[in-house]
Write an enzyme that holds these catalytic residues in place. Structure first.
Site, mmCIF file in Angstrom:
data_model
loop_
_atom_site.group_PDB
_atom_site.id
_atom_site.type_symbol
_atom_site.label_atom_id
_atom_site.label_comp_id
_atom_site.label_asym_id
_atom_site.label_seq_id
_atom_site.Cartn_x
_atom_site.Cartn_y
_atom_site.Cartn_z
ATOM 1 C CB CYS A 143 2.134 -8.883 -6.020
ATOM 2 S SG CYS A 143 1.924 -8.877 -4.240
ATOM 3 C CD GLU B 139 1.853 -8.512 3.255
ATOM 4 O OE1 GLU B 139 1.938 -7.493 2.555
ATOM 5 O OE2 GLU B 139 0.765 -9.021 3.587
ATOM 6 C CG HIS C 49 13.587 4.413 -10.650
ATOM 7 N ND1 HIS C 49 13.372 3.124 -10.290
ATOM 8 C CD2 HIS C 49 14.281 4.983 -9.648
ATOM 9 C CE1 HIS C 49 13.910 2.918 -9.110
ATOM 10 N NE2 HIS C 49 14.472 4.033 -8.703
ATOM 11 C CG ASP D 295 3.077 -4.233 3.944
ATOM 12 O OD1 ASP D 295 3.128 -3.131 4.520
ATOM 13 O OD2 ASP D 295 2.033 -4.690 3.453
ATOM 14 N NE ARG E 242 6.398 2.516 1.487
ATOM 15 C CZ ARG E 242 5.772 2.073 0.412
ATOM 16 N NH1 ARG E 242 6.104 2.538 -0.774
ATOM 17 N NH2 ARG E 242 4.825 1.178 0.514
HETATM 18 C C1 PEP Z 1 2.887 -5.492 -0.564
HETATM 19 O O1 PEP Z 1 2.956 -5.340 0.652
HETATM 20 O O2 PEP Z 1 3.879 -5.508 -1.318
HETATM 21 C C2 PEP Z 1 1.585 -5.635 -1.233
HETATM 22 C C3 PEP Z 1 1.494 -5.895 -2.519
HETATM 23 O O3 PEP Z 1 0.492 -5.449 -0.472
HETATM 24 P P1 PEP Z 1 -0.137 -4.014 -0.189
HETATM 25 O O4 PEP Z 1 0.611 -3.033 -1.028
HETATM 26 O O5 PEP Z 1 -1.563 -4.140 -0.526
HETATM 27 O O6 PEP Z 1 0.123 -3.901 1.275
HETATM 28 MG MG MG Z 2 1.225 -5.649 1.865
#
Ligand code: PEP
Ligand code: MG
Length: 585
Positions: A513, A442, A193, A466, A476
């Site tokens: 995302c 998610e 990474h 998630d 986590r």
């Molecule tokens: C996710 O769960 O990957 C996400 C982008 O939403 P958040 O991090 O806001 O829970």
């Molecule tokens: Mg999320």
């Protein structure tokens, strides 16, 4: 002078004052100039005052709802807040060691912790949790308004080097690399990474230093020699002269290339869409500057970090409109509120506890009444948001995204409410354009029913943050299992492929995302797995774009095919490392 040897992952020689980041404890440690000690002591006191006000509020509301006995639990925390061993001791550390307030509080907690660990009585030993809770509250209140490492680093002088226990790509993306000249980390096993990241940022880096972040004091002069795999503490004049010579040979502090406006394309011509994740409307400028094509995720719940009026329909409408106009013609994907009941209650309780909302957000697993599930049980809140969104829609290209969906029923119910809201707006004479509706994938249940969900929506966004924790059953925030949180677990890769296939069969777009996308090595694999749309924190975009231009899509597909046959995370990492050979260590 002291030399530590690690693994050089990005060449170059730099010198700077150490800023220490303890990512696991979520605190940054830096040396405070003499003239700022008073300011730091004020931050500490303000943090205590805010913590006290919150605890008093909580005590009063618990007393109202559950009676005085339960409320007395908070008396103990209030007493501790005034204990001479806590805040006064932290103030002493700020004065004597000239460190920042949140670090001083963390130090005091560690001193406390050692005492508790020696206690034999299990009941008393467990009280360490109460102290941890209080210290967490105190740190959060000291940090209030200075929440992210990027913002904290603004407090830091120019010409620093970052010494961290570990540095995740998403955190690195938030660092202002025009101030930070290089970095070194204790962690080193997963160097792929950081290696790729450091090289892309063109900053010297050494990893695998074991305990550098404990050994080095904030403000200490440090040389990072990425070429010789060394970190030198308190360098001699000779070493400093060598650094000066090398600085004149190479260009000064290379910064990541700003706003590359051309869209991302792989070396063999496959177009990859890169959008930005943002939390505040103000982040739009950073997203545009970093070259985002659109906003792939606006976490609208961050409106709740402000005061209650930010949620008024008119205020929401103006925020959304400003974002849509600011990003046009690029799309803005607004995710409806992703909060749980506790966060909503904290927001409703008013500004004194608004900071608690952020701490709740940082909490690991939140599996209750949250996201779309919560919105459906709070029709007033949800309708107001939908009205504001649909009114704003004609000012740009809006997409609405529902978080934390676990079944088709929820989508249908939300669509029914959208139908009501839009009909009402039409009756009121508003022009209501059609808006694509999508869901976050998610929760494993959503992933496994992606084929069914795909028939109900216009797009998918995979939220790996998630998804990984629920697929792997890893909280986590729980240090005992957090190392099991592994994006490269074969199950995660399979789930992603499954969702991508379901979307493709139904002909709807799918993006990803989660933080996984902001890790350049993982991004290449995700491209190989067939994803072509990503949304990430703006700071990660230039690196992603440059990396994509260097890789071939067909090579990544071949890599993904090999990886999908492997059984362990270690084998997968090795394969990835080999494939990315020229970027890797
Ligand atoms: C996710 O769960 O990957 C996400 C982008 O939403 P958040 O991090 O806001 O829970
Ligand atoms: Mg999320």
């Amino acid at each position: 002078m002291q030399r530590l040897t690690g693994i050089g992952v990005s060449p170059g020689l730099v010198c700077g004052r150490a800023v220490i980041l303890n990512q696991r404890a979520q605190v940054l440690r830096y040396r405070v100039p003499a003239e700022r000690v008073t300011h730091e002591l004020e931050r500490l006191e303000q943090g205590r005052a805010r913590a006290r006000a919150q605890l008093q509020d909580i005590r009063a509301s618990v007393a109202r709802r559950r009676g005085p006995e339960l409320a007395s639990i908070f008396d103990a925390q209030l007493l501790m807040l005034d204990d001479p061993l806590l805040v006064p001791r932290a103030a002493e550390l700020v004065r004597d060691q000239r460190v920042n307030a949140e670090w001083a509080v963390q130090q005091v907690f560690e001193e406390f912790g050692r005492v508790f660990d020696d206690i034999v009585d299990p009941y008393l030993r467990e009280r360490k949790g109460d102290v941890a809770d209080l210290v967490g509250r105190l740190k959060m209140n000291i940090r209030l308004g200075l929440a992210t490492p990027r913002e904290l680093l603004r407090e830091v002088d120019e010409a620093s080097v970052l010494i961290a226990d570990e540095l995740t790509p998403s955190l690195a993306a938030q660092v202002d690399w025009s101030k930070v000249r290089g970095f070194a980390t204790d962690a080193g096993s997963r160097t792929y990474h950081t290696a790729i990241l450091a090289r892309s940022l063109e900053v010297p880096a050494v990893v695998g230093l074991h305990d550098a972040s404990r050994l080095i004091q904030p403000g200490q002069l440090v040389v990072i020699d990425g070429t010789a795999s060394e970190l030198i503490i308190d360098p001699s004049d000779d070493v400093l002269a060598r650094v000066a010579r090398s600085a004149s040979d190479t260009r000064a502090t290379p910064a990541p290339a700003p706003h590359e406006t051309a869209p991302a394309v792989t070396a063999d011509g496959v177009r990859i869409r890169l959008d930005a994740n943002i939390e505040f409307a103000d982040d739009l400028a950073a997203a545009r500057y970093a070259g985002a094509e659109g906003i792939g995720l606006y976490r609208s719940e961050f409106l709740m970090t402000g005061d209650a009026s930010a949620l008024d329909e008119q205020a929401q409408y103006e925020t959304y409109r400003q974002m849509l106009e600011g990003m046009a013609p690029g799309p803005v994907t607004v995710r409806t509120f992703d909060v749980d009941e506790d966060q909503l209650a904290l927001h409703a309780a008013g500004p004194t506890v608004a900071g608690g909302w952020v701490a709740e957000q940082e909490r690991g697993s939140r599996q209750g009444l949250r996201g779309l599930r919560l919105s459906l049980t709070r029709p007033e809140l949800f309708r107001t948001q939908l009205r504001a969104l649909y009114r704003a829609a004609r000012h740009g290209s809006l997409r609405i995204l529902f978080p934390f969906v676990s079944g088709v029923e929820q989508v249908r119910e939300a669509r029914r409410m959208i139908g009501e809201v839009t009909a009402e707006l039409v009756r009121q004479g508003e022009r209501v354009p059609s808006v694509p509706i999508g869901v976050m994938i998610e929760i494993p249940a959503a992933a496994f029913t992606a084929d069914l969900l795909a028939r109900e929506v216009d797009f998918f966004t995979i939220g790996t943050n998630d998804l990984i924790q629920y697929c792997l059953a890893v909280d986590r925030a729980d240090a005992r299992v957090s190392q099991l949180y592994q994006p490269l677990h074969p199950s995660i890769l399979r789930v992603i492929v499954m969702v991508r296939r379901a979307a493709r069969r139904q002909g709807i777009p799918v993006s990803l995302c989660g933080e996984m996308a902001s890790d350049p090595a993982l991004l290449t694999l995700l491209v190989g797995l067939g994803l072509t749309e990503f949304s990430m924190t703006p700071g990660a975009l230039p690196v992603a774009k440059r990396l994509l231009a260097d890789i071939r899509h067909d090579d990544m597909q071949a890599l993904a095919r090999r990886v999908l046959k492997l059984a362990t995370i270690e084998e997968i990492e090795r394969e990835l490392l080999n494939a990315l050979g020229r970027f890797a260590v």
